[in-house]
Structure formats: C-alpha cells, structure tokens
Design a protein around this motif. Sequence first.
Motif, PDB file in Angstrom:
ATOM      1  N   ILE A 122      22.945 -44.138  35.084  1.00 36.11           N
ATOM      2  CA  ILE A 122      21.645 -43.930  35.708  1.00 36.11           C
ATOM      3  C   ILE A 122      20.960 -45.284  36.211  1.00 36.11           C
ATOM      4  CG2 ILE A 122      19.260 -42.949  35.558  1.00 36.11           C
ATOM      5  CD1 ILE A 122      20.491 -41.298  33.061  1.00 36.11           C
ATOM      6  N   TYR A 127      15.262 -43.824  37.493  1.00 36.32           N
ATOM      7  CA  TYR A 127      15.019 -43.317  36.304  1.00 36.32           C
ATOM      8  C   TYR A 127      13.841 -42.408  36.234  1.00 36.32           C
ATOM      9  CZ  TYR A 127      13.367 -43.220  31.469  1.00 36.32           C
ATOM     10  OH  TYR A 127      12.912 -42.857  30.390  1.00 36.32           O
ATOM     11  N   LEU A 130      14.258 -38.648  36.632  1.00 39.26           N
ATOM     12  CA  LEU A 130      14.927 -37.930  35.726  1.00 39.26           C
ATOM     13  C   LEU A 130      14.076 -36.675  35.442  1.00 39.26           C
ATOM     14  CD1 LEU A 130      16.836 -40.056  32.957  1.00 39.26           C
ATOM     15  CD2 LEU A 130      17.715 -37.974  34.160  1.00 39.26           C
ATOM     16  N   TYR A 146      16.307 -49.067  31.169  1.00 44.72           N
ATOM     17  CA  TYR A 146      15.872 -48.637  32.794  1.00 44.72           C
ATOM     18  C   TYR A 146      14.586 -49.336  33.350  1.00 44.72           C
ATOM     19  CZ  TYR A 146      19.516 -45.290  31.580  1.00 44.72           C
ATOM     20  OH  TYR A 146      20.437 -44.392  31.044  1.00 44.72           O
ATOM     21  N   HIS A 198      26.365 -39.267  40.424  1.00 39.37           N
ATOM     22  CA  HIS A 198      26.326 -38.975  38.969  1.00 39.37           C
ATOM     23  C   HIS A 198      25.402 -37.419  38.993  1.00 39.37           C
ATOM     24  CE1 HIS A 198      26.263 -38.730  34.883  1.00 39.37           C
ATOM     25  NE2 HIS A 198      25.152 -38.416  34.812  1.00 39.37           N
TER      26      HIS A 198
ATOM     27  N   ASN B  97      20.277 -40.262  41.988  1.00 43.06           N
ATOM     28  CA  ASN B  97      20.628 -41.618  42.367  1.00 43.06           C
ATOM     29  C   ASN B  97      20.804 -41.759  43.994  1.00 43.06           C
ATOM     30  OD1 ASN B  97      20.781 -42.647  39.687  1.00 43.06           O
ATOM     31  ND2 ASN B  97      22.846 -42.695  39.497  1.00 43.06           N
ATOM     32  N   TYR B 133      20.439 -34.170  36.420  1.00 40.30           N
ATOM     33  CA  TYR B 133      20.781 -35.334  37.017  1.00 40.30           C
ATOM     34  C   TYR B 133      20.755 -34.935  38.478  1.00 40.30           C
ATOM     35  CZ  TYR B 133      21.726 -36.919  32.496  1.00 40.30           C
ATOM     36  OH  TYR B 133      21.804 -37.246  31.151  1.00 40.30           O
TER      37      TYR B 133
END
Lengths: 521, 175
Positions: A122, A127, A130, A146, A198, B97, B133
């Motif tokens: 991550i 962060y 999330l 983080y 991810h 991300n 995620y």
Amino acid sequence: MNGANDFIKSIKKNSTGISADGALIWIETDPIAIVDACDACIGKGGAFDSAFAYPSSNGKDWTVAYLFRVPKLENIAIVWSHAKQFYSISGKIPAAMWDERKMAETSGIRFFGLSDTRPIVIHPESYNLLKGKVSASLPKKQKELYKTDYAFRGTEKEGEFEIPVGPVHAGIIEPGHFRFHVTGEEINKMEVRLSYLHKGIEKILVGKPLDKAFPIIEQISGDESVANSVAYAQAVEMALGIAVPKRAESVRLLLLELERIYSHLADIGGMAMDVGFYAVSARFAALREEVMRLNEGVFSNRFLRNIISIGGAEETASAEEIAALVNDMRSISEELSRIEDLALTSSTFLDRVFLAGRVSKEAAKELSLVGPAARAAGVSCDARKHLPYGAYKTNKVIEHMAENGDVLSRLLVKINEIRESVRLIDAEIAKRVKGPISANIDNKLRNAKSGLIGVGICEAARGSSTFFLRTGKNGTIDVLLIRTSSFRNWRALEKAVMTNIVPDFPLINKSFNLSYSGADL
Amino acid sequence: MREFLAFFEKPKSDIISVDSESQQIRELAAFLKKRPRSLFSRSIAVRMIDCGSSNDVEIEEGLANAPQVDCERFGIHFVASPRHADVLIASGPVSINMKTALEKTYAAMPRPKAVVAVGDGACTGGLFKDSDYVFRSGRVDEIVPVDVKVKGNPPSSYAIVLGILKAGAAISKKR
C-alpha cells in the motif's frame, strides 16, 4: 528417495523436525535457526523460490515458510517456523528481500535485520483511501509505516540527476514507477516501485469455495491465465489428493504451450517495436493476433480462460479440432522462421540488442531469477524439467539456454522456446490421449478437511509461479498465497539497466516483459 | 428539486456490451457507415491508462494496432502524453494506489475531452467491487465522468475501437 535422505541428514542439525510426504519436504526450525537452515538448503543445491506468512493453526503466532526448489530431488523443501518475530534471511539470501518486505507489511511480523522496511503493497499517499474497516483493523505499528512518505534512495554523487518515470508511461502498458539516477546519459542506478495495481487478490480469495476461485485467479495476469490456473489447480489437487486423468493433463499441456507461444511472440515483437524496426514488429503482431484467433477458434476464448478446473479441464475442443492444431503449428513456425531471418540479419537491430541490459549469471543466481530471464544468463531453472508435473512427466522438455544475459540472449531463448512449444504440442497431439477429461471431485470437495496444505508450481511464459494453499472448512480457501514469476524477476531489471543509457530502457524492459498486475496482485 | 435536476444533468454513458466478436464487427461497420463528419470523427488521439486491470485489456488495446484490426485506418492513434489526447481509455477496477494518477491524467488533458471505460472492472467494478483495495466500488465513473462504457472480460479490439469512435462523436457534441 535416497537423495532425499542425504538432503535431510545435512539439514537436520538446524531443525527440530523433518517430514517428507512425497511431494514436499517439511523442515521445522526454531525462529533463530531459520537463517542457517535456509542457507543449508541453498548450499545443498536448492534455489530460493518464495516465502509466505500465514496465521498459525494455534491462532496466536504467525507461520513463516521459505520454499526452495530442489531440482536434483525433483522436490520442494519448505523451511518453516512459527513465532511472532523472526530473523531476516535476506542478508544471506538477497532474493528474499521483497518477499520479506511484503510479509512484514501485510502480516505485521517483525524481521530482525531486514535492511529495508519501506511498505511495498500500500502506498503511504493512498493509505487514507483504504476502506474504513481495513485501516481500523491494522495494528498501530503498521499504521506508523504509512505515516511517512515513501523514501526513494537519494542521489549520491555530485552531478547525478534523478529522472522519475511513471506510473503512466508512454506506450500501451501497465503502470509502475521507475526512478533513474543518471550522470549524463548513463544510468548509475534504478529503483522500481510497483503495486499500483494492487487490488487485494489474496484477500478477496479467502473464504471462496475451492472450485469457484478460477475467475479471480485468471485476473492475476491476463496473459498467464492458464499457467496461474494450473498452478492453483495443482495446489488444490495436492491438498485434497486428487488424481488428474491423462487426457486433462494433455489438454493442460496444449493450453500452457499455446499461452507461451502467444506471450513470447508479443515480447519479441515488442523488442523490435522499441528499436523502431516496424517491419518486424508488425509481422509479429499479426502472427500473435493469428494465435489469439486460433485460441478462440479451438478453445472458445482468446485468453484460454474458463477451461482449467480442479481435477481436470472443461470439454471445449473436439478431438478433430485438436488434431488440426498440427497444421496451425506448422504455419506458425514457418512464419516465425521468416520473420526471424528478417530480424537477425539486420546489423542495426543486432547492434541495439547485443550486450544491452546484461544480467550476469551471478546476479541471476543471487536474485534467484526464473524463466527466460534466468535461462538467458545461463541459469537452468525450468520447472517443466526440474519439477515435472502433469504431461511434462512423459514429455521431456529441452531447456534452451544462453550465456550473455543480454537482450539478444533473451530474444534467442524466447524464439527457441516457441519452437520447443510447437514441438511439445505436436508430440502431445500425436499421442491421441483418450479417456475422461475430469476426475469426479464433488465428494472430495464436499468432505475436504480444513488445514490441508498444497503447493502448486507451474512454469508460465515468464517463469515459474508458486501457489501456496491451506484449505478451510467445507471446501473453502483459508489461505492462498501467490508468488508469480514477475514478482521474482522485477528486481533483475534494476540490475540489467545499470551502465546502459536511458533511451535503451524501454528495450530492456520489454525484453523481460514482466507483468505489473502479476507482481502487484 | 436540485437532486431531481442533477439526475438529468448526470452524463449518460453509452454502453457497448459484449457479444460475439462478429456481432461487434457488424456493430462497428454499422456505426462507421452512418457516422457524421465532425472534428473528431477521423482523427482521434487516444491516451490509455490502466487503473487496475490484469493486462488483458492492454493486450487487446495493443492488438487494435495489429495489422488485422489496424485502428489507424479509422484515424485512431495512441499518444504518449495525456496533454496530446482527446480521448482517455481507462481500464479498471480503479485501485486505491492508481486513483490519484487517474485524476491527474484526466486533469492534464485539454478540453473538450471524453473518457471510455474499458472492461467489466472499469464499468462495474467486476469481481473486485467488494475488495478493500479498490476505490469505492472500483468503477471509473466514481472518479472521472465516463462517456462510453465497453463491457467485456476483456472486450475485443473491435469493441474498443468502436468505443473510441463513439467517444469521438461525444466530444464533437461537447464543443
């Protein structure tokens, strides 16, 4: 199993208990002795494969398992221990660095002596995106990770510049960030930062019924759909003790080799594209599209998806269609020879690829590389040969190697591997294997005990991928940990670009053609 | 009342759903026959961004350049920078991300512009809509406005080409 006894004897002094159950050698150690035990495995001819951390069955500790491929035994050795804190092995075995970073971040285990503790999964800057329940469940120590920005390795010398590249690149490619350190044109150092893709594959698989996981497994990496599915299926089959019928093994081989062919064709065409040799790259692209259409024509899916199942495969192609593949293989290899002549007789093309992006044999061994990247550097590592599975037990694979470890070596290895795949497909079709295509697994799935462990290794186009499975109640997945070939090979790129020039980077990157999605999970 | 109006203002996206590849080629041919001449009908600069797909969508986008499909004959060319692009094609599900990168890429594009969401992940979140995620449900239209949705796992190169052409028509209307 005489060799296995020797192997066990030599590692015994570092361990508290050893058991071998045919396919796996389990070596239990103290958390303190784990480094020496891993080192002994390497000393006895093992190659570091992967490292996984999962909650122990006692509910309090974490189990850390280091997997080693032992070619001379055709076996996998697993060094494992359970505790809350461990000693890092990456000081002695540098290949394990990313694995330990990932384990430390995702499980909160502390590894003493781990020199790099930056988060890898991550990104600190995302962060706060999330979802609430995840960030609330994280232990305090992990939240600290983080709080600070990701620290790239800074410039060291005077006159050295940093070039940040990515995550969005110029071509049609997935996202990743590269940080170059250059003086003039020459690259002194490069750092890879991944995990942009991810999406929590390992987490989302937890609790899924064993036979319903394939659509997600196929999302790990689109052009490794078959290899990942086969690796997963093999892990389940090992855990539940399912025997796969001969015809299913035969179909699996055809699928795996077809996947290797279209994947390698894309790599080679991409290399020609990146040096501006469009005549060759267009023909490779055309040939690749032909193979994709062949896939759809015979197996009803361009990416060969929805075919592999636990205990076998789905019935998608008739015997006549499969027999007709031989003609297609002949036309593929003829066209390949023609384009190959065109490419390898061009002195400007050879000038660009020869000795560009070298990975030495030592570096390849140190990073425990897999697949064509390792074979091009002279390291033998084909799982089809060293840990044969399925139809590869009867079809001996000829491993094609090179010495230089440069772009040209990888290109030649890939061309030879396409030929080898064509040969394997022809040989397998000639056998005309008959019989059922799938084992009856309903009973075994329904009555599956929890806590069974299976390991599946399958050679994908980019190298061997490893799946580690622990079953849960009523035939579900409790733990499924995945190490793809891309995850193992990304660090080779950092080595390969050293002392090359920045404009050669796309070429070197393409010669590995690693999957970003496969590494990020 | 405002909410009621907002419902009508919400940009409606054109949806191309998967069927057989031959069906998609027919649809593409029909669209090409009746497409009006406009500024973005014969020259469309495209920037792609992968926000979380497995590389399948990217492979199909790459194969749109292969001689069999050859998207350049429809005036579609892939460009290196979002600053050169008219159309953004985004695949998903959008991971946390990649969320910032998607926003920045969209912001860097000159107006008028259009976005195509390619693949089930980008259109609906697909298999990952419940993952922790991905950003919210992983749909691209949670972050940037989407003009055309191309469904499929992955959609064929022809469907992607059709999606880009429809996005070109959508920009012409925005001017």
